[in-house]
Design a protein around this motif. Structure first.
Motif, PDB file in Angstrom:
ATOM      1  N   GLN A 404       0.789  -1.217   0.000  1.00  0.00           N
ATOM      2  CA  GLN A 404       0.000   0.000   0.000  1.00  0.00           C
ATOM      3  C   GLN A 404       0.832   1.283   0.000  1.00  0.00           C
ATOM      4  N   GLY A 405       1.852   1.339   0.834  1.00  0.00           N
ATOM      5  CA  GLY A 405       2.622   2.568   0.957  1.00  0.00           C
ATOM      6  C   GLY A 405       1.838   3.610   1.756  1.00  0.00           C
ATOM      7  N   PRO A 406       2.471   4.709   2.098  1.00  0.00           N
ATOM      8  CA  PRO A 406       1.789   5.740   2.890  1.00  0.00           C
ATOM      9  C   PRO A 406       0.720   6.469   2.087  1.00  0.00           C
ATOM     10  N   VAL A 407      -0.252   7.015   2.800  1.00  0.00           N
ATOM     11  CA  VAL A 407      -1.308   7.798   2.168  1.00  0.00           C
ATOM     12  C   VAL A 407      -0.747   9.150   1.756  1.00  0.00           C
ATOM     13  N   ALA A 408      -1.011   9.547   0.510  1.00  0.00           N
ATOM     14  CA  ALA A 408      -0.538  10.836  -0.008  1.00  0.00           C
ATOM     15  C   ALA A 408      -1.624  11.397  -0.916  1.00  0.00           C
ATOM     16  N   GLY A 409      -1.272  12.391  -1.725  1.00  0.00           N
ATOM     17  CA  GLY A 409      -2.216  12.950  -2.677  1.00  0.00           C
ATOM     18  C   GLY A 409      -3.375  13.674  -2.016  1.00  0.00           C
ATOM     19  N   VAL A 410      -4.522  13.653  -2.683  1.00  0.00           N
ATOM     20  CA  VAL A 410      -5.707  14.360  -2.203  1.00  0.00           C
ATOM     21  C   VAL A 410      -6.179  13.795  -0.868  1.00  0.00           C
ATOM     22  N   ALA A 411      -6.109  12.492  -0.691  1.00  0.00           N
ATOM     23  CA  ALA A 411      -6.543  11.883   0.571  1.00  0.00           C
ATOM     24  C   ALA A 411      -5.715  12.387   1.743  1.00  0.00           C
ATOM     25  N   ALA A 412      -4.419  12.548   1.553  1.00  0.00           N
ATOM     26  CA  ALA A 412      -3.559  13.060   2.620  1.00  0.00           C
ATOM     27  C   ALA A 412      -3.902  14.511   2.949  1.00  0.00           C
ATOM     28  N   GLN A 413      -4.245  15.302   1.937  1.00  0.00           N
ATOM     29  CA  GLN A 413      -4.668  16.686   2.187  1.00  0.00           C
ATOM     30  C   GLN A 413      -5.917  16.724   3.052  1.00  0.00           C
ATOM     31  N   LEU A 414      -6.854  15.838   2.767  1.00  0.00           N
ATOM     32  CA  LEU A 414      -8.068  15.781   3.580  1.00  0.00           C
ATOM     33  C   LEU A 414      -7.755  15.347   5.008  1.00  0.00           C
ATOM     34  N   GLN A 415      -6.847  14.405   5.176  1.00  0.00           N
ATOM     35  CA  GLN A 415      -6.481  13.961   6.518  1.00  0.00           C
ATOM     36  C   GLN A 415      -5.817  15.075   7.318  1.00  0.00           C
ATOM     37  N   ARG A 416      -5.008  15.876   6.642  1.00  0.00           N
ATOM     38  CA  ARG A 416      -4.374  16.989   7.355  1.00  0.00           C
ATOM     39  C   ARG A 416      -5.400  18.054   7.731  1.00  0.00           C
ATOM     40  N   ARG A 417      -6.362  18.256   6.867  1.00  0.00           N
ATOM     41  CA  ARG A 417      -7.375  19.268   7.155  1.00  0.00           C
ATOM     42  C   ARG A 417      -8.368  18.767   8.203  1.00  0.00           C
ATOM     43  N   TYR A 418      -8.670  17.477   8.166  1.00  0.00           N
ATOM     44  CA  TYR A 418      -9.598  16.888   9.126  1.00  0.00           C
ATOM     45  C   TYR A 418      -8.910  15.680   9.774  1.00  0.00           C
ATOM     46  N   PRO A 419      -8.150  15.910  10.835  1.00  0.00           N
ATOM     47  CA  PRO A 419      -7.376  14.818  11.457  1.00  0.00           C
ATOM     48  C   PRO A 419      -8.250  13.635  11.872  1.00  0.00           C
ATOM     49  N   LYS A 420      -9.524  13.872  12.142  1.00  0.00           N
ATOM     50  CA  LYS A 420     -10.413  12.792  12.554  1.00  0.00           C
ATOM     51  C   LYS A 420     -10.573  11.724  11.463  1.00  0.00           C
ATOM     52  N   LEU A 421     -10.312  12.114  10.212  1.00  0.00           N
ATOM     53  CA  LEU A 421     -10.441  11.157   9.119  1.00  0.00           C
ATOM     54  C   LEU A 421      -9.482   9.975   9.292  1.00  0.00           C
ATOM     55  N   ALA A 422      -8.296  10.243   9.756  1.00  0.00           N
ATOM     56  CA  ALA A 422      -7.314   9.162   9.928  1.00  0.00           C
ATOM     57  C   ALA A 422      -7.769   8.179  10.984  1.00  0.00           C
ATOM     58  N   ASP A 423      -8.609   8.611  11.918  1.00  0.00           N
ATOM     59  CA  ASP A 423      -9.098   7.719  12.966  1.00  0.00           C
ATOM     60  C   ASP A 423     -10.281   6.899  12.496  1.00  0.00           C
ATOM     61  N   ASP A 424     -11.130   7.478  11.660  1.00  0.00           N
ATOM     62  CA  ASP A 424     -12.383   6.822  11.283  1.00  0.00           C
ATOM     63  C   ASP A 424     -12.347   6.112   9.938  1.00  0.00           C
ATOM     64  N   TRP A 425     -11.375   6.459   9.072  1.00  0.00           N
ATOM     65  CA  TRP A 425     -11.359   5.936   7.716  1.00  0.00           C
ATOM     66  C   TRP A 425     -10.030   5.264   7.403  1.00  0.00           C
ATOM     67  N   LEU A 426     -10.124   4.153   6.683  1.00  0.00           N
ATOM     68  CA  LEU A 426      -8.941   3.507   6.117  1.00  0.00           C
ATOM     69  C   LEU A 426      -8.890   3.792   4.618  1.00  0.00           C
ATOM     70  N   VAL A 427      -7.708   4.074   4.109  1.00  0.00           N
ATOM     71  CA  VAL A 427      -7.510   4.283   2.680  1.00  0.00           C
ATOM     72  C   VAL A 427      -6.924   3.006   2.090  1.00  0.00           C
ATOM     73  N   LEU A 428      -7.632   2.408   1.138  1.00  0.00           N
ATOM     74  CA  LEU A 428      -7.190   1.168   0.487  1.00  0.00           C
ATOM     75  C   LEU A 428      -6.981   1.426  -0.996  1.00  0.00           C
ATOM     76  N   LYS A 429      -5.794   1.042  -1.503  1.00  0.00           N
ATOM     77  CA  LYS A 429      -5.465   1.245  -2.916  1.00  0.00           C
ATOM     78  C   LYS A 429      -5.485  -0.109  -3.623  1.00  0.00           C
ATOM     79  N   LEU A 430      -6.189  -0.162  -4.746  1.00  0.00           N
ATOM     80  CA  LEU A 430      -6.287  -1.416  -5.511  1.00  0.00           C
ATOM     81  C   LEU A 430      -5.469  -1.309  -6.797  1.00  0.00           C
TER      82      LEU A 430
END
Length: 430
Positions: A404-430
């Motif tokens: 998977q590697g670390p979360v980056a891109g648009v998803a990482a921007q959202l996580q930085r803006r809303y830190p709660k996202l990292a607690d409630d959501w998992l990012v899965l890359k296919l």
């Protein structure tokens, strides 16, 4: 004395005569044979030996014939014992039974196995329902000996999965050996499959949570459809939002005339109000994929939402669209946290997920260390490598496989803006 001498002389003569006879009879003895008759015998023996060598070599011919027959027999019986049913070790022949074009570069085709399988490995035993919420098979390109993973479309309500037929959505891309190869095959041609290969254990990671946002690029919508069907049938409270990005409108619906491309001025000054379109029941002339999505929306109602962004019409998914999808349309507000997951769990720990491959065995209840009722909402991304990297960061190679590697891109921007996202959501890359 004279008599004894005579006897001795006779004995000596007999001995000499005997030695001479032996030399003539055996010309290869240590005694030299200088007489013409001895030389003739030696030449005859040498000539006889040289003529006998081909006779010795000719004895190898029956041995070679026997070996060839034995090898052919072994090959015949070993070939007849090869598996004829779908499995993860051997490629099995399937026949293309139908093919439908969507655009000049994309199509949907159906394949059926040569040998009916009474116990398909991807079906739940004694049922006609799929066992895995996310899975794929490998196709083999025999000319260059490569294999690529393709995800089958979920069965439609009118289809019986137990007959072994599978449908695939393929787009031929420049430089793509496998997709180009498949695009050249018509009805009646054979393809070779190996599988099934099980992807992420979606229900185990979702746990008690019930929200999935799936961002799909092109044919990446197929795993989104797999996940949507599995999740929505699993829980009546589940919600799935599919964001589907395509290059041309033909992927969504059939068009009677080409859509004019925007000029360079329109490209740089595109209307900022241009937004992705909602796939609704009134969509005219839907493509085969859009038609199946429409049927799913009819079945699951408001629990399934499908939005489409069309690249050639200058619409795309932006950060605000992802935020709205994650919030469930609640005026951009993110839902309250209900996650109870803790660190050290391979299913729910984001840090551990960075080293996880896409393919895994289904999890057991004991593998989750977060306690009963744990889980996380899922933000999943599928499509070309550049598409995944832009929205969620690139996958990485580790030990000969992609992780998977670390979360980056648009998803990482959202996580930085809303830190709660990292607690409630998992990012899965296919």
């Amino acid at each position: 004395m004279s008599g004894r001498r005579a006897v001795l002389s006779a004995a000596r003569l007999n001995h000499i005569h005997l030695k001479s006879s032996q030399s003539l009879i055996n010309p290869f003895s240590t005694a030299r044979a200088t007489s013409p008759s001895a030389r003739c015998l030696r030449q005859y023996a040498t000539a006889s030996q040289s003529h006998s060598r081909p006779v010795k070599r000719s004895r190898k011919i029956p041995i070679l014939i026997t070996t060839a027959i034995l090898g052919g027999t072994i090959y015949y019986f070993s070939s007849s014992s090869k598996p004829t049913l779908l499995n993860t070790e051997t490629f099995i022949p399937y026949t293309i039974t139908s093919r439908e074009a969507i655009s000049p570069t994309s199509f949907v085709f159906t394949i059926s196995p040569h040998t009916p399988d009474p116990s398909l490995p991807y079906l739940t035993p004694s049922t006609s329902s799929w066992r895995y919420p996310l899975w794929s098979v490998e196709f083999k390109q025999p000319q260059v000996q490569i294999a690529r993973h393709y995800t089958p479309l979920p069965p439609q309500d009118s289809e019986d999965p137990a007959d072994g037929s599978l449908r695939f959505y393929v787009r031929a891309i420049g430089g793509g050996e496998m997709s180009t190869y498949l695009s050249r095959l018509g009805v009646g041609h054979d393809v070779w499959l190996r599988g099934p290969h099980v992807g992420f254990d979606v229900p185990a990671r979702l746990g008690a949570m019930d929200n999935v946002v799936f961002l799909a690029g092109g044919t990446g919508v197929v795993p989104a459809m797999q996940v949507a069907k599995a999740v929505l049938e699993r829980s009546p409270d589940a919600q799935v939002n599919i964001l589907w990005a395509v290059r041309k409108r033909e992927e969504l619906q059939r068009v009677s005339s080409p859509i004019p491309r925007p000029s360079w001025w329109q490209f740089w000054h595109a209307n900022s109000s241009s937004k992705p379109v909602e796939l609704h029941a009134q969509l005219q002339d839907p493509s085969p994929i859009a038609q199946q999505l429409k049927a799913m929306k009819t079945k699951y109602g408001q629990r399934l939402r499908v939005q489409v962004a069309i690249d050639e019409e200058q619409t795309q998914f932006r950060e605000a669209d992802l935020q709205t999808a994650i919030s469930g349309g609640q005026n951009g507000r993110l839902p309250l946290s209900r996650s109870t997951t803790g660190p050290g769990c391979r299913l729910h720990d984001s840090a551990m997920l960075e080293m996880a491959p896409e393919f895994e065995t289904p999890a057991t209840a004991e593998e989750c260390r977060c306690g009963h009722g744990a889980g996380k909402n899922l933000f999943m991304v599928s499509g070309p490598d550049g598409f995944i990297a832009h929205y969620a960061g690139p996958k990485r190679w580790l030990g000969g496989q992609q992780v998977q590697g670390p979360v980056a891109g648009v998803a990482a921007q959202l996580q930085r803006r809303y830190p709660k996202l990292a607690d409630d959501w998992l990012v899965l890359k296919l």
